[in-house]
Enzyme design. Structure first.
Site, PDB file in Angstrom:
ATOM      1  N   ASP A  35      -6.474   0.809   0.267  1.00 25.83           N
ATOM      2  CA  ASP A  35      -6.571   0.925   1.721  1.00 25.83           C
ATOM      3  C   ASP A  35      -8.008   0.619   2.138  1.00 25.83           C
ATOM      4  O   ASP A  35      -8.829   0.210   1.324  1.00 25.83           O
ATOM      5  CB  ASP A  35      -6.128   2.322   2.190  1.00 25.83           C
ATOM      6  CG  ASP A  35      -7.034   3.416   1.654  1.00 25.83           C
ATOM      7  OD1 ASP A  35      -8.173   3.115   1.237  1.00 25.83           O
ATOM      8  OD2 ASP A  35      -6.613   4.585   1.634  1.00 25.83           O
TER       9      ASP A  35
ATOM     10  N   LYS B 128       0.823  -1.210   0.000  1.00 23.51           N
ATOM     11  CA  LYS B 128       0.000   0.000   0.000  1.00 23.51           C
ATOM     12  C   LYS B 128       0.852   1.252   0.000  1.00 23.51           C
ATOM     13  O   LYS B 128       0.621   2.183  -0.777  1.00 23.51           O
ATOM     14  CB  LYS B 128      -0.953  -0.036   1.199  1.00 23.51           C
ATOM     15  CG  LYS B 128      -2.035   1.011   1.151  1.00 23.51           C
ATOM     16  CD  LYS B 128      -1.596   2.300   1.807  1.00 23.51           C
ATOM     17  CE  LYS B 128      -2.715   3.322   1.762  1.00 23.51           C
ATOM     18  NZ  LYS B 128      -2.283   4.564   2.442  1.00 23.51           N
TER      19      LYS B 128
END
Length: 264
Positions: free
Chosen positions: A198, A179
């Site tokens: 996310d 991420k």
DNA sequence: GTGGATCCTAAGTT
DNA sequence: AAACTTAGGATCC
């Protein structure tokens, strides 16, 4: 009010676009123009938004998210900021970054402090980083700073290599997972196909593309986004993120894991 | 209804 | 794969 590069700037926004109120020096104007990217010009985002609206789901999201821009941020600041962002909340992230600047960054002309350089962060004692509320992330931040300060990680080079190669390099950095790597690619390195997944993006995709059901794995979602949005995946991510935060604000997680008691 | 203990989440990664 | 800093809100007596 904010900091762009080494300038403390005052910006304003109206229907016509973004205005630089101060300082109105040629250098500051150039820095802000570069920072805003396409959003610097009136209507500069129109082409991107029209392309996104060709996709049926985004055509319903865009009315809520117009004007969302991808800024051209300093990859070094992005790297550190998003290492700090893991398992964290935005107000505290801001306090941490401001704390690092106050403790370690050089002074700015209009007052305040710049974001610390790799060298400044690399030589800071962990105890100083802890005072900035970095917690267990402090060693990550210092290790990342040492990689950059030593030249073992050259962020400028990563702008010019293929996205996958840049991603591989970023994943070697302590505290950087999929991420955060995607965030650095997208916000700092100009790789606009990157699609950071996310919790908010998961919520948005679940609701908008998977009928509210449990979404596929993060890796599958990235592939999904890439095939669906192509070279504008990063812009699509920003619109979906803004949409999720403004319209899917879970007020204690209404999605996708709805743990509220259902009324009898 | 108030107040404090406790649990949970938050721009995830190791 | 359980554990991780830390603040703030939710839930529970």
């Amino acid at each position: 009010m904010g900091v762009v590069g080494r300038f403390r700037v005052r910006l304003a926004q109206d229907d016509a676009g973004v205005w630089l109120l101060s300082p109105r020096t040629p250098e500051a104007v150039a820095a802000v123009l570069r920072y805003l990217g396409p959003a610097a010009l009136p209507g500069g985002l129109d082409g991107i938004e029209r392309a996104l609206e060709a996709e049926p789901v985004l055509s319903r999201v865009l009315p809520h998210t117009r004007g969302t821009a991808l800024l051209v941020q300093d990859p070094w600041e992005v790297l550190i900021s998003f290492i700090i962002s893991q398992n964290n909340n935005i107000p505290k992230i801001i306090r941490s970054v401001e704390g690092l600047a106050a403790a370690l960054g050089g002074p700015l002309e209009g007052g305040g402090h710049a974001f610390p350089s790799p060298e400044e962060l690399a030589r800071a004692p962990l105890r100083v980083l802890q005072r900035c509320l970095l917690g267990y992330r402090a060693p990550y931040v210092r290790a990342a700073a040492r990689l950059v300060a030593s030249g073992k990680l050259d962020l400028d080079v990563l702008r010019r290599v293929p996205e996958d190669a840049a991603r591989e390099a970023l994943l070697q950095v302590p505290g950087v997972g999929e991420k955060v790597a995607d965030c650095v690619l997208l916000f700092g390195l100009g790789h606009h196909r990157a699609f950071p997944v996310d919790v908010w993006i998961r919520r948005a995709l679940s609701r908008l593309y998977f009928r509210g059901g449990p979404p596929p794995s993060d890796a599958a979602l990235r592939r999904f986004a890439r095939s669906r949005f192509g070279p504008l995946a990063g812009y699509a991510q920003q619109h979906l993120y803004v949409y999720a935060r403004t319209h899917l604000a879970g007020r204690h997680g209404a999605l996708p894991t709805d743990r509220r008691r259902t009324a009898p």
